[in-house]
Design a protein around this motif. Structure first.
Motif, mmCIF file in Angstrom:
data_model
loop_
_atom_site.group_PDB
_atom_site.id
_atom_site.type_symbol
_atom_site.label_atom_id
_atom_site.label_comp_id
_atom_site.label_asym_id
_atom_site.label_seq_id
_atom_site.Cartn_x
_atom_site.Cartn_y
_atom_site.Cartn_z
ATOM 1 N N ALA A 37 0.838 -1.203 0.000
ATOM 2 C CA ALA A 37 0.000 0.000 0.000
ATOM 3 C C ALA A 37 0.871 1.249 0.000
ATOM 4 O O ALA A 37 2.051 1.202 0.371
ATOM 5 C CB ALA A 37 -0.919 -0.005 1.223
ATOM 6 N N PRO A 38 0.300 2.385 -0.398
ATOM 7 C CA PRO A 38 1.086 3.633 -0.427
ATOM 8 C C PRO A 38 1.593 4.016 0.962
ATOM 9 O O PRO A 38 0.889 3.865 1.966
ATOM 10 C CB PRO A 38 0.086 4.669 -0.948
ATOM 11 C CG PRO A 38 -0.931 3.873 -1.707
ATOM 12 C CD PRO A 38 -1.054 2.588 -0.952
ATOM 13 N N ALA A 39 2.806 4.533 1.020
ATOM 14 C CA ALA A 39 3.395 4.966 2.285
ATOM 15 C C ALA A 39 2.668 6.185 2.842
ATOM 16 O O ALA A 39 2.705 6.435 4.049
ATOM 17 C CB ALA A 39 4.870 5.278 2.089
ATOM 18 N N PHE A 40 1.988 6.950 1.967
ATOM 19 C CA PHE A 40 1.234 8.119 2.395
ATOM 20 C C PHE A 40 0.003 8.234 1.506
ATOM 21 O O PHE A 40 -0.094 7.575 0.468
ATOM 22 C CB PHE A 40 2.082 9.390 2.304
ATOM 23 C CG PHE A 40 2.847 9.515 1.008
ATOM 24 C CD1 PHE A 40 2.274 10.101 -0.103
ATOM 25 C CD2 PHE A 40 4.147 9.019 0.911
ATOM 26 C CE1 PHE A 40 2.965 10.206 -1.297
ATOM 27 C CE2 PHE A 40 4.858 9.118 -0.286
ATOM 28 C CZ PHE A 40 4.264 9.705 -1.382
ATOM 29 N N GLU A 41 -0.948 9.050 1.909
ATOM 30 C CA GLU A 41 -2.236 9.104 1.219
ATOM 31 C C GLU A 41 -2.087 9.492 -0.248
ATOM 32 O O GLU A 41 -1.339 10.412 -0.593
ATOM 33 C CB GLU A 41 -3.181 10.090 1.916
ATOM 34 C CG GLU A 41 -4.567 10.094 1.291
ATOM 35 C CD GLU A 41 -5.606 10.837 2.112
ATOM 36 O OE1 GLU A 41 -6.734 10.965 1.630
ATOM 37 O OE2 GLU A 41 -5.275 11.293 3.230
ATOM 38 N N GLN A 42 -2.840 8.787 -1.089
ATOM 39 C CA GLN A 42 -2.797 9.005 -2.533
ATOM 40 C C GLN A 42 -4.206 9.182 -3.111
ATOM 41 O O GLN A 42 -4.444 8.865 -4.280
ATOM 42 C CB GLN A 42 -2.110 7.818 -3.209
ATOM 43 C CG GLN A 42 -0.642 7.664 -2.870
ATOM 44 C CD GLN A 42 0.217 8.660 -3.633
ATOM 45 O OE1 GLN A 42 0.260 8.655 -4.852
ATOM 46 N NE2 GLN A 42 0.895 9.531 -2.905
ATOM 47 N N SER A 43 -5.128 9.684 -2.310
ATOM 48 C CA SER A 43 -6.496 9.866 -2.782
ATOM 49 C C SER A 43 -6.540 10.780 -4.000
ATOM 50 O O SER A 43 -5.849 11.804 -4.050
ATOM 51 C CB SER A 43 -7.362 10.464 -1.674
ATOM 52 O OG SER A 43 -7.473 9.568 -0.589
ATOM 53 N N GLY A 44 -7.355 10.419 -4.971
ATOM 54 C CA GLY A 44 -7.571 11.262 -6.141
ATOM 55 C C GLY A 44 -6.563 11.123 -7.253
ATOM 56 O O GLY A 44 -6.633 11.855 -8.240
ATOM 57 N N VAL A 45 -5.627 10.156 -7.143
ATOM 58 C CA VAL A 45 -4.597 10.050 -8.180
ATOM 59 C C VAL A 45 -5.042 9.185 -9.357
ATOM 60 O O VAL A 45 -4.331 9.086 -10.353
ATOM 61 C CB VAL A 45 -3.273 9.498 -7.606
ATOM 62 C CG1 VAL A 45 -2.769 10.384 -6.488
ATOM 63 C CG2 VAL A 45 -3.427 8.050 -7.133
ATOM 64 N N GLY A 46 -6.220 8.574 -9.256
ATOM 65 C CA GLY A 46 -6.708 7.759 -10.358
ATOM 66 C C GLY A 46 -5.792 6.595 -10.678
ATOM 67 O O GLY A 46 -5.277 5.920 -9.795
ATOM 68 N N HIS A 47 -5.530 6.397 -11.967
ATOM 69 C CA HIS A 47 -4.700 5.287 -12.425
ATOM 70 C C HIS A 47 -3.255 5.738 -12.670
ATOM 71 O O HIS A 47 -2.522 5.135 -13.454
ATOM 72 C CB HIS A 47 -5.316 4.689 -13.701
ATOM 73 C CG HIS A 47 -4.672 3.426 -14.148
ATOM 74 N ND1 HIS A 47 -4.452 3.137 -15.483
ATOM 75 C CD2 HIS A 47 -4.180 2.370 -13.470
ATOM 76 C CE1 HIS A 47 -3.866 1.964 -15.596
ATOM 77 N NE2 HIS A 47 -3.689 1.470 -14.378
#
Length: 261
Positions: A37-47
């Motif tokens: 999983a991402p080390a930090f938030e990645q909301s909204g990055v799509g594909h």
């Protein structure tokens, strides 16, 4: 069963803990659940993928890794590094904090991870928890996903179609409704909806230093999206299940577009 879980809210997000429990229940005592999983938030990055810079990945514990990249990056890291000796049978992405119904699906890193898994040839399901006035004050805001997630995933795996079309493999987008677990009305297979003129925007803000910044602004998430569509089903208390493929072709317009030839 060997399952990979990921998300876009980050390695420490509470929704990922819910997803782990769902995956563990599905995998059974002889199965394996891996986390990248991402080390930090990645909301909204799509594909999005990190095409122009390298990706740092760190092992946190047994079968648990954090990657400094997008959710799609995490799937690629799992397939080509962490789990390269034996790929997963299934990828589960989420459980996202907030809905990925209607036009939100286009921005979702949660769905981006599921899409990448499908492009890599592995079945995938994205799961998200809708918030609203009837569940936002619950002690466990993921109560509905926690209670119904395992049965929902089992139903999709057992009963829903998975065939590819034109080489593009199917994946599924699931949204749990913004109601307490006991008030869920059931599951509905529906289309991705559109909430109308409810678009993302931007709000300017000036810092004390004089520099100008912009904040992304959202839209009202309590608006329905038309009959037999995801957001409407969610607001009526149903778990929405939407089959998707990465092919963006507007098939209904293709024949008319041949007029240009």
């Amino acid at each position: 069963m060997r399952i990979l879980i990921t998300n876009d809210d980050g390695i420490d997000a509470p929704g990922l803990e819910v997803m782990y429990d769902i995956a563990k229940g599905l995998a059974g005592p002889d199965g394996e659940v891996w986390t990248v999983a991402p080390a930090f938030e990645q909301s909204g990055v799509g594909h999005c993928i990190s095409f122009t810079h390298p990706l740092l990945i760190s092992q946190i514990s047994d079968r648990r890794f954090a990657a400094q990249g997008s959710p799609a990056d995490c799937v690629l890291a799992a397939f080509h590094k962490v789990m390269v000796d034996q790929l997963p049978d299934l990828v589960l992405s989420g459980v996202n904090r907030g809905n990925n119904s209607a036009e939100n699906a286009m921005y979702s890193g949660t769905i981006g991870a599921a899409m990448e898994a499908a492009l890599q040839g592995v079945p995938a399901i994205a799961l998200s928890q809708y918030y609203g006035p009837r569940n936002v004050q619950l002690n466990d805001k993921f109560e509905t996903a926690r209670a119904h997630g395992l049965d929902c995933v089992k139903a999709i795996l057992d009963k829903a179609p998975w065939e590819a079309k034109g080489g593009y493999r199917m994946f599924y987008n699931v949204n749990f409704p913004p109601v307490p677990a006991a008030e869920v009305q059931g599951m509905r297979a529906v289309r991705q909806g559109y909430r109308g003129d409810r678009r993302f925007g931007m709000m300017p803000a000036d810092a004390p230093s004089g520099r100008s910044f912009m904040w992304i602004t959202g839209a009202n998430q309590q608006d329905p999206s038309g009959a037999d569509t995801d957001a409407t089903a969610n607001l009526e208390g149903y778990i929405s299940v939407t089959p998707m493929r990465a092919d963006l072709t507007a098939d209904d317009a293709l024949e008319a577009a041949k007029a240009i030839e």
